[in-house]
Design a protein around this motif. Structure first.
Motif, PDB file in Angstrom:
ATOM      1  N   ILE A  33       0.837  -1.203   0.000  1.00 31.66           N
ATOM      2  CA  ILE A  33       0.000   0.000   0.000  1.00 31.66           C
ATOM      3  C   ILE A  33       0.871   1.251   0.000  1.00 31.66           C
ATOM      4  O   ILE A  33       0.659   2.175  -0.780  1.00 31.66           O
ATOM      5  N   LYS A  34       1.891   1.287   0.871  1.00 30.65           N
ATOM      6  CA  LYS A  34       2.783   2.443   0.939  1.00 30.65           C
ATOM      7  C   LYS A  34       3.494   2.655  -0.394  1.00 30.65           C
ATOM      8  O   LYS A  34       3.583   3.782  -0.891  1.00 30.65           O
ATOM      9  N   ALA A  36       4.376   4.795   8.713  1.00 34.21           N
ATOM     10  CA  ALA A  36       3.110   4.266   9.209  1.00 34.21           C
ATOM     11  C   ALA A  36       1.874   5.021   8.736  1.00 34.21           C
ATOM     12  O   ALA A  36       0.763   4.520   8.843  1.00 34.21           O
ATOM     13  N   VAL A  37       2.062   6.255   8.230  1.00 32.95           N
ATOM     14  CA  VAL A  37       0.919   7.088   7.837  1.00 32.95           C
ATOM     15  C   VAL A  37       1.228   7.833   6.543  1.00 32.95           C
ATOM     16  O   VAL A  37       2.376   7.900   6.111  1.00 32.95           O
ATOM     17  N   PHE A  38       0.171   8.402   5.944  1.00 30.86           N
ATOM     18  CA  PHE A  38       0.339   9.300   4.810  1.00 30.86           C
ATOM     19  C   PHE A  38      -0.465  10.558   5.071  1.00 30.86           C
ATOM     20  O   PHE A  38      -1.439  10.551   5.825  1.00 30.86           O
ATOM     21  N   VAL A  39      -0.030  11.667   4.469  1.00 32.64           N
ATOM     22  CA  VAL A  39      -0.610  12.977   4.743  1.00 32.64           C
ATOM     23  C   VAL A  39      -1.285  13.511   3.481  1.00 32.64           C
ATOM     24  O   VAL A  39      -0.727  13.449   2.390  1.00 32.64           O
ATOM     25  N   VAL A  40      -2.499  14.046   3.667  1.00 35.54           N
ATOM     26  CA  VAL A  40      -3.257  14.655   2.574  1.00 35.54           C
ATOM     27  C   VAL A  40      -3.486  16.124   2.920  1.00 35.54           C
ATOM     28  O   VAL A  40      -4.019  16.438   3.983  1.00 35.54           O
ATOM     29  N   ASP A  41      -3.038  17.027   2.032  1.00 32.24           N
ATOM     30  CA  ASP A  41      -3.362  18.449   2.165  1.00 32.24           C
ATOM     31  C   ASP A  41      -4.755  18.646   1.596  1.00 32.24           C
ATOM     32  O   ASP A  41      -4.999  18.350   0.426  1.00 32.24           O
ATOM     33  N   LYS A  68       0.288  14.496  -0.019  1.00 35.97           N
ATOM     34  CA  LYS A  68       1.473  15.316   0.217  1.00 35.97           C
ATOM     35  C   LYS A  68       2.715  14.482   0.509  1.00 35.97           C
ATOM     36  O   LYS A  68       3.750  14.684  -0.107  1.00 35.97           O
ATOM     37  N   GLU A  69       2.618  13.555   1.467  1.00 35.14           N
ATOM     38  CA  GLU A  69       3.787  12.791   1.880  1.00 35.14           C
ATOM     39  C   GLU A  69       3.378  11.411   2.368  1.00 35.14           C
ATOM     40  O   GLU A  69       2.254  11.218   2.823  1.00 35.14           O
ATOM     41  N   THR A  70       4.326  10.475   2.277  1.00 36.88           N
ATOM     42  CA  THR A  70       4.132   9.157   2.876  1.00 36.88           C
ATOM     43  C   THR A  70       5.226   8.945   3.913  1.00 36.88           C
ATOM     44  O   THR A  70       6.380   9.329   3.702  1.00 36.88           O
ATOM     45  N   TYR A  71       4.856   8.381   5.025  1.00 37.21           N
ATOM     46  CA  TYR A  71       5.775   8.069   6.114  1.00 37.21           C
ATOM     47  C   TYR A  71       5.690   6.571   6.382  1.00 37.21           C
ATOM     48  O   TYR A  71       4.831   5.890   5.808  1.00 37.21           O
ATOM     49  N   GLU A  81     -13.375  23.423   1.024  1.00 35.78           N
ATOM     50  CA  GLU A  81     -14.324  22.446   1.547  1.00 35.78           C
ATOM     51  C   GLU A  81     -14.106  22.101   3.021  1.00 35.78           C
ATOM     52  O   GLU A  81     -14.992  21.569   3.671  1.00 35.78           O
ATOM     53  N   ASN A  82     -12.903  22.344   3.547  1.00 36.62           N
ATOM     54  CA  ASN A  82     -12.552  21.874   4.885  1.00 36.62           C
ATOM     55  C   ASN A  82     -12.053  23.013   5.760  1.00 36.62           C
ATOM     56  O   ASN A  82     -11.437  23.953   5.281  1.00 36.62           O
ATOM     57  N   SER A  83     -12.281  22.870   7.060  1.00 35.64           N
ATOM     58  CA  SER A  83     -11.871  23.910   7.990  1.00 35.64           C
ATOM     59  C   SER A  83     -10.445  23.698   8.497  1.00 35.64           C
ATOM     60  O   SER A  83      -9.914  24.551   9.188  1.00 35.64           O
ATOM     61  N   PHE A  84      -9.823  22.568   8.174  1.00 36.03           N
ATOM     62  CA  PHE A  84      -8.442  22.329   8.582  1.00 36.03           C
ATOM     63  C   PHE A  84      -7.602  22.003   7.356  1.00 36.03           C
ATOM     64  O   PHE A  84      -8.123  21.620   6.313  1.00 36.03           O
ATOM     65  N   GLU A  85      -6.292  22.181   7.496  1.00 33.82           N
ATOM     66  CA  GLU A  85      -5.408  22.145   6.336  1.00 33.82           C
ATOM     67  C   GLU A  85      -5.028  20.758   5.866  1.00 33.82           C
ATOM     68  O   GLU A  85      -4.908  20.517   4.678  1.00 33.82           O
ATOM     69  N   ARG A  86      -4.773  19.850   6.802  1.00 36.13           N
ATOM     70  CA  ARG A  86      -4.303  18.535   6.389  1.00 36.13           C
ATOM     71  C   ARG A  86      -4.804  17.464   7.342  1.00 36.13           C
ATOM     72  O   ARG A  86      -5.211  17.750   8.454  1.00 36.13           O
ATOM     73  N   VAL A  87      -4.751  16.248   6.844  1.00 40.72           N
ATOM     74  CA  VAL A  87      -5.192  15.106   7.637  1.00 40.72           C
ATOM     75  C   VAL A  87      -4.255  13.941   7.327  1.00 40.72           C
ATOM     76  O   VAL A  87      -3.684  13.872   6.228  1.00 40.72           O
ATOM     77  N   SER A  88      -4.061  13.074   8.305  1.00 43.87           N
ATOM     78  CA  SER A  88      -3.220  11.900   8.062  1.00 43.87           C
ATOM     79  C   SER A  88      -4.045  10.643   8.295  1.00 43.87           C
ATOM     80  O   SER A  88      -4.975  10.626   9.102  1.00 43.87           O
ATOM     81  N   TYR A  89      -3.688   9.616   7.551  1.00 42.31           N
ATOM     82  CA  TYR A  89      -4.351   8.318   7.668  1.00 42.31           C
ATOM     83  C   TYR A  89      -3.292   7.239   7.764  1.00 42.31           C
ATOM     84  O   TYR A  89      -2.181   7.388   7.253  1.00 42.31           O
ATOM     85  N   SER A  90      -3.652   6.151   8.358  1.00 40.54           N
ATOM     86  CA  SER A  90      -2.778   4.988   8.461  1.00 40.54           C
ATOM     87  C   SER A  90      -2.987   4.091   7.246  1.00 40.54           C
ATOM     88  O   SER A  90      -4.083   4.023   6.688  1.00 40.54           O
TER      89      SER A  90
END
Length: 86
Positions: free
Chosen positions: A8-9, A44-49, A39-42, A54-63
């Motif tokens: 997946i990563k 254990a997680v990946f980051v989406v800007d 935006k980035e993959t780490y 549409e959203n009140s916050f800038e980024r979110v991360s998921y496992s």
């Protein structure tokens, strides 16, 4: 469907910088859709800007586990599904 977190990563790493839609399970037959850019993959997680319109916050991360357990689904503009459902 990918069978390992490493797979997946690796697949997500090829989509960095691309627009995507994240469909997340929000409980009891509810889902949320968020649009943004991978935006980035780490390890254990990946980051989406997120799209600020549409959203009140800038980024979110998921496992990566969220994809493996089908708690979230990713849709990129150039293909049907990033998790390939193989």
């Amino acid at each position: 469907m990918p069978t390992s977190l490493a797979t997946i990563k690796d697949r997500l790493s090829t989509h960095i910088g691309q627009e995507l839609m994240v469909v997340a399970q929000a409980g009891r037959k509810k889902t949320t859709e968020r649009h943004g850019i991978l935006k980035e993959t780490y390890p254990a997680v990946f980051v989406v800007d997120l799209d600020q319109d549409e959203n009140s916050f800038e980024r979110v991360s998921y496992s990566y586990t969220d994809i493996l357990t089908q708690n979230i689904q990713l849709n990129f503009g150039d293909d049907d599904k990033a998790d390939d459902n193989q």
